[in-house]
Scaffold this motif. Sequence first.
Motif, PDB file in Angstrom:
ATOM      1  N   LEU A 178       0.847  -1.196   0.000  1.00 10.07           N
ATOM      2  CA  LEU A 178       0.000   0.000   0.000  1.00 10.07           C
ATOM      3  C   LEU A 178       0.878   1.240   0.000  1.00 10.07           C
ATOM      4  CD1 LEU A 178      -3.020   1.025   0.540  1.00 10.07           C
ATOM      5  CD2 LEU A 178      -2.377   1.007   2.960  1.00 10.07           C
ATOM      6  N   LEU A 179       0.499   2.256  -0.783  1.00 10.71           N
ATOM      7  CA  LEU A 179       1.203   3.539  -0.782  1.00 10.71           C
ATOM      8  C   LEU A 179       0.372   4.591  -0.074  1.00 10.71           C
ATOM      9  CD1 LEU A 179       3.466   5.499  -1.656  1.00 10.71           C
ATOM     10  CD2 LEU A 179       2.187   5.877  -3.780  1.00 10.71           C
ATOM     11  N   LEU A 180       0.948   5.200   0.964  1.00 12.38           N
ATOM     12  CA  LEU A 180       0.365   6.367   1.631  1.00 12.38           C
ATOM     13  C   LEU A 180       1.209   7.572   1.243  1.00 12.38           C
ATOM     14  CD1 LEU A 180      -0.176   4.838   5.192  1.00 12.38           C
ATOM     15  CD2 LEU A 180      -1.890   5.128   3.388  1.00 12.38           C
ATOM     16  N   PRO A 181       0.673   8.461   0.408  1.00 12.74           N
ATOM     17  CA  PRO A 181       1.472   9.599  -0.043  1.00 12.74           C
ATOM     18  C   PRO A 181       1.799  10.560   1.091  1.00 12.74           C
ATOM     19  CG  PRO A 181      -0.452   9.264  -1.437  1.00 12.74           C
ATOM     20  CD  PRO A 181      -0.640   8.430  -0.219  1.00 12.74           C
TER      21      PRO A 181
ATOM     22  N   ALA B  39       1.166  17.210   7.628  1.00  4.36           N
ATOM     23  CA  ALA B  39       0.559  16.469   8.732  1.00  4.36           C
ATOM     24  C   ALA B  39      -0.746  17.151   9.135  1.00  4.36           C
ATOM     25  CB  ALA B  39       1.515  16.408   9.914  1.00  4.36           C
ATOM     26  N   ARG B  40      -1.723  16.343   9.528  1.00  2.24           N
ATOM     27  CA  ARG B  40      -3.020  16.896   9.927  1.00  2.24           C
ATOM     28  C   ARG B  40      -2.866  17.721  11.196  1.00  2.24           C
ATOM     29  NH1 ARG B  40      -8.389  16.420   9.307  1.00  2.24           N
ATOM     30  NH2 ARG B  40      -8.258  14.849   7.676  1.00  2.24           N
ATOM     31  N   THR B  41      -3.462  18.889  11.201  1.00  7.92           N
ATOM     32  CA  THR B  41      -3.434  19.766  12.372  1.00  7.92           C
ATOM     33  C   THR B  41      -4.830  20.061  12.908  1.00  7.92           C
ATOM     34  OG1 THR B  41      -3.428  21.735  10.946  1.00  7.92           O
ATOM     35  CG2 THR B  41      -1.285  20.880  11.657  1.00  7.92           C
ATOM     36  N   THR B  42      -5.858  19.488  12.266  1.00  9.13           N
ATOM     37  CA  THR B  42      -7.240  19.673  12.707  1.00  9.13           C
ATOM     38  C   THR B  42      -7.897  18.305  12.834  1.00  9.13           C
ATOM     39  OG1 THR B  42      -8.016  19.868  10.412  1.00  9.13           O
ATOM     40  CG2 THR B  42      -7.430  21.923  11.567  1.00  9.13           C
ATOM     41  N   PRO B  43      -8.964  18.190  13.620  1.00  9.80           N
ATOM     42  CA  PRO B  43      -9.657  16.902  13.734  1.00  9.80           C
ATOM     43  C   PRO B  43     -10.233  16.476  12.390  1.00  9.80           C
ATOM     44  CG  PRO B  43     -10.302  18.381  15.516  1.00  9.80           C
ATOM     45  CD  PRO B  43      -9.522  19.210  14.537  1.00  9.80           C
ATOM     46  N   PRO B  44     -10.380  15.168  12.164  1.00  5.61           N
ATOM     47  CA  PRO B  44     -11.002  14.683  10.925  1.00  5.61           C
ATOM     48  C   PRO B  44     -12.459  15.119  10.845  1.00  5.61           C
ATOM     49  CG  PRO B  44      -9.879  12.914  12.112  1.00  5.61           C
ATOM     50  CD  PRO B  44      -9.947  14.076  13.041  1.00  5.61           C
ATOM     51  N   PRO B  45     -13.044  15.104   9.642  1.00  6.55           N
ATOM     52  CA  PRO B  45     -14.457  15.477   9.515  1.00  6.55           C
ATOM     53  C   PRO B  45     -15.354  14.477  10.216  1.00  6.55           C
ATOM     54  CG  PRO B  45     -13.611  14.578   7.457  1.00  6.55           C
ATOM     55  CD  PRO B  45     -12.436  14.755   8.350  1.00  6.55           C
TER      56      PRO B  45
ATOM     57  N   ARG C  26      -9.051   2.918  -5.562  1.00 13.19           N
ATOM     58  CA  ARG C  26      -9.065   4.305  -5.095  1.00 13.19           C
ATOM     59  C   ARG C  26      -9.752   4.318  -3.730  1.00 13.19           C
ATOM     60  NH1 ARG C  26     -13.155   4.069  -8.968  1.00 13.19           N
ATOM     61  NH2 ARG C  26     -15.244   4.519  -8.159  1.00 13.19           N
ATOM     62  N   PHE C  27      -9.464   5.335  -2.967  1.00  5.82           N
ATOM     63  CA  PHE C  27     -10.026   5.425  -1.623  1.00  5.82           C
ATOM     64  C   PHE C  27     -10.952   6.627  -1.532  1.00  5.82           C
ATOM     65  CE2 PHE C  27      -6.264   2.838  -1.140  1.00  5.82           C
ATOM     66  CZ  PHE C  27      -6.698   1.847  -0.279  1.00  5.82           C
ATOM     67  N   ASP C  28     -12.112   6.414  -0.905  1.00  5.56           N
ATOM     68  CA  ASP C  28     -13.101   7.477  -0.760  1.00  5.56           C
ATOM     69  C   ASP C  28     -12.810   8.358   0.452  1.00  5.56           C
ATOM     70  OD1 ASP C  28     -14.709   6.279  -2.879  1.00  5.56           O
ATOM     71  OD2 ASP C  28     -15.243   4.771  -1.386  1.00  5.56           O
ATOM     72  N   ARG C  29     -12.339   7.726   1.536  1.00  2.00           N
ATOM     73  CA  ARG C  29     -12.062   8.433   2.775  1.00  2.00           C
ATOM     74  C   ARG C  29     -10.745   7.944   3.334  1.00  2.00           C
ATOM     75  NH1 ARG C  29     -16.587  10.763   6.004  1.00  2.00           N
ATOM     76  NH2 ARG C  29     -18.327  10.999   4.561  1.00  2.00           N
ATOM     77  N   VAL C  30      -9.904   8.878   3.745  1.00  2.54           N
ATOM     78  CA  VAL C  30      -8.638   8.547   4.392  1.00  2.54           C
ATOM     79  C   VAL C  30      -8.460   9.481   5.582  1.00  2.54           C
ATOM     80  CG1 VAL C  30      -6.122   8.466   4.180  1.00  2.54           C
ATOM     81  CG2 VAL C  30      -7.557   7.728   2.256  1.00  2.54           C
ATOM     82  N   ILE C  31      -8.246   8.889   6.747  1.00  2.00           N
ATOM     83  CA  ILE C  31      -7.898   9.652   7.939  1.00  2.00           C
ATOM     84  C   ILE C  31      -6.469   9.267   8.291  1.00  2.00           C
ATOM     85  CG2 ILE C  31      -8.392  10.089  10.377  1.00  2.00           C
ATOM     86  CD1 ILE C  31     -11.313   9.490   9.789  1.00  2.00           C
ATOM     87  N   ASP C  32      -5.537  10.132   7.951  1.00  2.00           N
ATOM     88  CA  ASP C  32      -4.109   9.849   8.113  1.00  2.00           C
ATOM     89  C   ASP C  32      -3.599  10.570   9.351  1.00  2.00           C
ATOM     90  OD1 ASP C  32      -1.381   9.462   7.906  1.00  2.00           O
ATOM     91  OD2 ASP C  32      -1.290   9.897   5.759  1.00  2.00           O
TER      92      ASP C  32
END
Length: 207
Positions: free
Chosen positions: A94-97, A101-107, A136-142
């Motif tokens: 699997l490739l995670l580009p 980095a996330r600085t806010t909470p996920p939706p 393809r991915f619809d939702r990703v919380i990284d």
Amino acid sequence: MRIARAAALLALFPAACSAQSSPTSAPTPRPAASPEMPVAEQPVAAPTAAATAQSAMLPDRTLSCTLGRITNPDPSREQTDAEIVYEGKHAFSLLLPGGPARTTPPPDATDDPDPVNPRTRILADPDGLTRGFPNRFDRVIDLWPQRVEMTTTIDQPRVNLIIVNPIDAAAGTAMLFMTQATDAATFDMQHLYRGPCTVKTAAAPRG
């Protein structure tokens, strides 16, 4: 490993998802025993300011995994890692580009998902665990290096769910769990896969 309720994964699923077509309702298998809380009990939160300051940009991450199918899940109770029986060894990559980095909470579950980097994809699945699914991915919380949660729609309301947790960024290792689901707590008990991964990082392309 424990089997724990998956309420915290609701952010991955649209509110319209229901359990009507899944063969069995079950909680999520938790990756190998660790001092962390189970995935289902972890707060879905952004990385701390200190962590973000230290690593504002995530690298590209290639996960090369060996997955086994869990053959004896028991949703009626918690199971120890020693109790879990696996069948087969399946290569999966699997490739995670990389990116900020996330600085806010996920939706929230009722919000539109964040845009997904189109480079996010399955690189190799020689045994066809995801054969016939869109790559393809619809939702990703990284939330690397806390965890990564991602879904691909197979056909409404069925999705393929991948959870990467726990992650040891320093050692370059992680555990990956994959199943088919119709909502955040209703999984196909015949498609529960889990296994260790090695993680190779590279600088994300510019531009």
